[in-house]
Design a protein around this motif. Structure first.
Motif, short mmCIF file in Angstrom:
data_model
loop_
_atom_site.label_atom_id
_atom_site.label_comp_id
_atom_site.label_asym_id
_atom_site.label_seq_id
_atom_site.Cartn_x
_atom_site.Cartn_y
_atom_site.Cartn_z
N VAL A 264 -23.05 39.62 25.16
CA VAL A 264 -22.41 38.44 24.58
C VAL A 264 -20.89 38.55 24.64
N LYS A 265 -20.38 39.74 24.36
CA LYS A 265 -18.94 39.96 24.42
C LYS A 265 -18.42 39.84 25.86
N ALA A 266 -19.17 40.39 26.82
CA ALA A 266 -18.73 40.32 28.21
C ALA A 266 -18.74 38.89 28.74
N VAL A 267 -19.73 38.10 28.29
CA VAL A 267 -19.79 36.69 28.73
C VAL A 267 -18.58 35.92 28.20
N LYS A 268 -18.11 36.25 26.99
CA LYS A 268 -16.92 35.60 26.44
C LYS A 268 -15.66 36.07 27.14
N ILE A 269 -15.62 37.36 27.50
CA ILE A 269 -14.43 37.89 28.18
C ILE A 269 -14.30 37.33 29.58
N HIS A 270 -15.43 37.17 30.26
CA HIS A 270 -15.43 36.66 31.65
C HIS A 270 -16.10 35.28 31.68
N THR A 274 -14.82 32.91 36.82
CA THR A 274 -14.36 34.24 37.18
C THR A 274 -14.97 34.66 38.53
N VAL A 275 -14.16 35.27 39.36
CA VAL A 275 -14.64 35.71 40.67
C VAL A 275 -15.66 36.84 40.48
N ASN A 276 -16.83 36.69 41.16
CA ASN A 276 -17.91 37.69 41.02
C ASN A 276 -18.23 37.94 39.55
N ARG A 277 -18.45 36.85 38.82
CA ARG A 277 -18.59 36.95 37.36
C ARG A 277 -19.74 37.86 36.94
N TRP A 278 -20.93 37.65 37.52
CA TRP A 278 -22.10 38.40 37.07
C TRP A 278 -22.03 39.87 37.47
#
Length: 427
Positions: A264-270, A274-278
Motif C-alpha cells: 500500500v505504501k509503495a503504491v502511494k509512493i509510485h 511512473t515509468v515501469n511502475r509495477w
C-alpha cells in the motif's frame, strides 16, 4: 503572264494541275523595273551628286510601283482561289475524308473495347460455371459422404445393439450384483471406442458364449489399460505444468500483513504514470520485505486487483485488527507493577482502561465495514430512488438500508464511484 521570267505554260485540270496553277501565280516574280516611268531626268542634272540623288529617287519610285503591282496580282490570285469551285470541292472532300478517318478510328476503338468486354464476360462466365461445377461436385461429394456416414452409423448402431443385448443377456458377465453398475459404465465406454470390424467379430461368435466372453474381456482389458495410460499421461502433464508455473509467480497467500502494508505504501509512493511502475514496486517490496524477496510485477498486479475488489474492505479490517493486536502486545509488555505517582493508580490499571477504550474503537471500526446485505440494499436504493427524486433521495436510501446513516450511504457511494473510475483508467 507575259512578264513572267520562266515562261512556262500552265494547264488547269485535275487538282494537281490546279495546285500547280495557283502555286505559279503565288510564286510569280516580274522582271519589269518601271524605268520608263521615271519622273526625274538624270541627264539634266548639273553635277555628279545631283545625278546620284536623282537615281536614288527613281529607284525608290520603281520599288514602290513594283510592290503595288505585286500586291494587286496577289489580291487577284486570292480572289480566284477563294472562288474556284474545284478548290472548294477539294477542301470539302479532304474534310470529309478526315471525318471519315476519325469515325473509323472511333469505331475501331469501340469494337476493340467491345471485344475486350465480351472476352471478360466470357472469362467470367467460364469461371462461374467452373465454380458452380466445383461447388456442385463438393456438394455431391459431401452428400455421398453423409449418406455413407449415415449408412455406417446405422450399421454401427445395429452391431452395437447386438453386442449390448448379448452382454445384457449374460448379466454383463458379473458374478455379483454390486459390480453391475460399474460394468454397465465400462460397457458404454467400450461401445463408443470399438470399430465396426470389432463389433462384427463379436457378433460373429455371439452364439458361442465362451468365445464371446473371451473376446469381449480382451477388448475390455485393452480399453481399460488404454484409459488408465491416458489418465496417467494427463496427470504427468498436469504435474509438469504445475511445476513449471510454480516458481514463476508467488501465491497471494504468501503476502503477509507487513508485506500488504508495504505494498500500500509503495503504491502511494509510485502513482500511475511512473515509468515501469509495477517493476519498481516489486523491487521496493523485495528490498524491504522480511518474508519474501522474489516478488515479480505479475504478483503485485494480481494482489492490487484483489485489494481493489470488494474483498478490500475485509482486508482493511483484517489489517487494522492485526495492527491493533500488535499495539496491544507492545503495550502489555510495558506494564509493570509500579504505582503511578498521580492519582495512586497502578500502571497496570491505567493500561487496562486504555485497552478497553481501544477495544471500543476497534468495534466501532468493525462497524464501519459494509456487509454484503447492506451493499445490496444500497444498490437497490440507488435504482429505486434516482436523482430525479430530489433532496429527499439520500434520506429515502438511508431508510431503506436502515443500519446506515445518510452520510454513510453518501460516503459509500462516492467510494464506489472512485473505485469504478480507477478500474476504467487502468483498462
Amino acid at each position: 503572264k507575259q512578264w513572267y521570267q520562266r515562261r512556262v505554260a500552265i494547264t488547269a485540270g485535275e487538282i494537281d494541275y490546279v495546285n500547280d496553277f495557283y502555286n505559279f501565280w503565288y510564286d510569280f516574280k516580274s522582271w519589269r523595273e518601271y524605268s520608263y516611268l521615271d519622273e526625274e531626268e538624270r541627264d539634266k542634272a548639273d553635277c555628279k551628286e545631283e545625278r546620284r540623288y536623282l537615281d536614288k529617287l527613281n529607284k525608290q519610285e520603281r520599288i514602290r510601283r513594283k510592290k503595288e503591282e505585286m500586291t494587286r496580282m496577289r489580291q487577284l490570285v486570292d480572289n480566284c482561289y477563294a472562288c474556284d469551285p474545284r478548290i472548294k470541292a477539294f477542301n470539302e472532300d479532304r474534310k470529309k475524308r478526315k471525318v471519315e478517318a476519325k469515325l473509323a478510328k472511333q469505331e475501331a476503338y469501340k469494337q476493340e473495347q467491345e471485344a475486350l468486354r465480351l472476352q471478360k464476360e466470357e472469362e467470367e462466365r467460364i469461371r462461374q460455371e467452373e465454380e458452380q461445377k466445383r461447388i456442385q461436385l463438393e456438394k455431391e461429394k459431401a452428400d455421398a459422404e453423409k449418406v455413407e456416414r449415415q449408412k455406417q452409423n446405422k450399421l454401427l448402431k445395429g452391431e452395437r445393439k447386438k453386442v449390448r443385448d448379448c452382454v445384457k443377456n449374460n448379466n454383463y458377465f458379473c458374478t455379483k450384483d454390486d459390480n453391475i453398475v460399474k460394468s454397465m459404465e465400462n460397457l458404454d465406454l467400450l461401445l463408443q471406442a470399438l470399430t465396426i470390424d470389432d463389433f462384427r467379430k463379436l457378433n460373429a461368435i455371439n452364439k458361442n458364449v465362451d468365445q464371446f466372453t473371451k473376446l469381449y474381456n480382451s477388448f475390455m482389458t485393452s480399453h481399460l489399460e488404454a484409459q488408465e495410460t491416458k489418465t496417467k499421461e494427463n496427470l504427468v502433464k498436469a504435474k509438469q505444468s504445475q511445476d513449471l508455473h510454480k516458481d514463476q509467480s508467488i501465491s497471494s497467500d504468501k503476502f503477509s500483513t507487513q508485506d500488504i502494508a508495504l505494498l500500500v505504501k509503495a503504491v502511494k509512493i509510485h502513482p500511475p504514470g511512473t515509468v515501469n511502475r509495477w517493476n519498481t514496486i516489486a523491487d521496493y517490496l523485495n528490498q524491504h520485505s522480511t518474508v519474501c524477496s522474489t516478488y515479480v510485477s505479475k504478483d503485485i498486479i494480481q494482489k492490487v486487483k484483489n485489494l481493489q475488489s470488494r474483498e478490500g474492505d475485509d482486508l482493511k479490517s483484517k489489517t487494522n485488527e492485526q495492527a491493533y493486536n500488535n499495539f496491544e502486545n507492545s503495550q502489555k509488555s510495558r506494564i509493570g507493577d509500579g504505582v503511578n505517582a498521580v492519582g495512586g493508580l497502578s500502571t497496570k490499571d491505567t493500561m487496562n482502561s486504555t485497552l478497553i477504550d481501544d477495544k471500543k474503537d476497534k468495534e466501532k471500526k468493525k462497524k464501519l465495514a459494509w456487509s454484503a446485505e447492506e451493499q445490496k440494499l444500497l444498490e437497490e436504493g440507488l435504482k429505486k430512488f434516482p436523482q430525479s427524486v430530489g433532496p429527499q433521495r439520500w434520506d429515502n436510501i438511508a431508510k431503506l438500508v436502515a443500519t446506515r446513516s445518510k452520510k454513510d450511504c453518501m460516503r459509500r457511494y462516492k467510494d464506489l464511484v472512485e473505485q469504478i473510475k480507477a478500474k476504467k483508467a487502468k483498462q
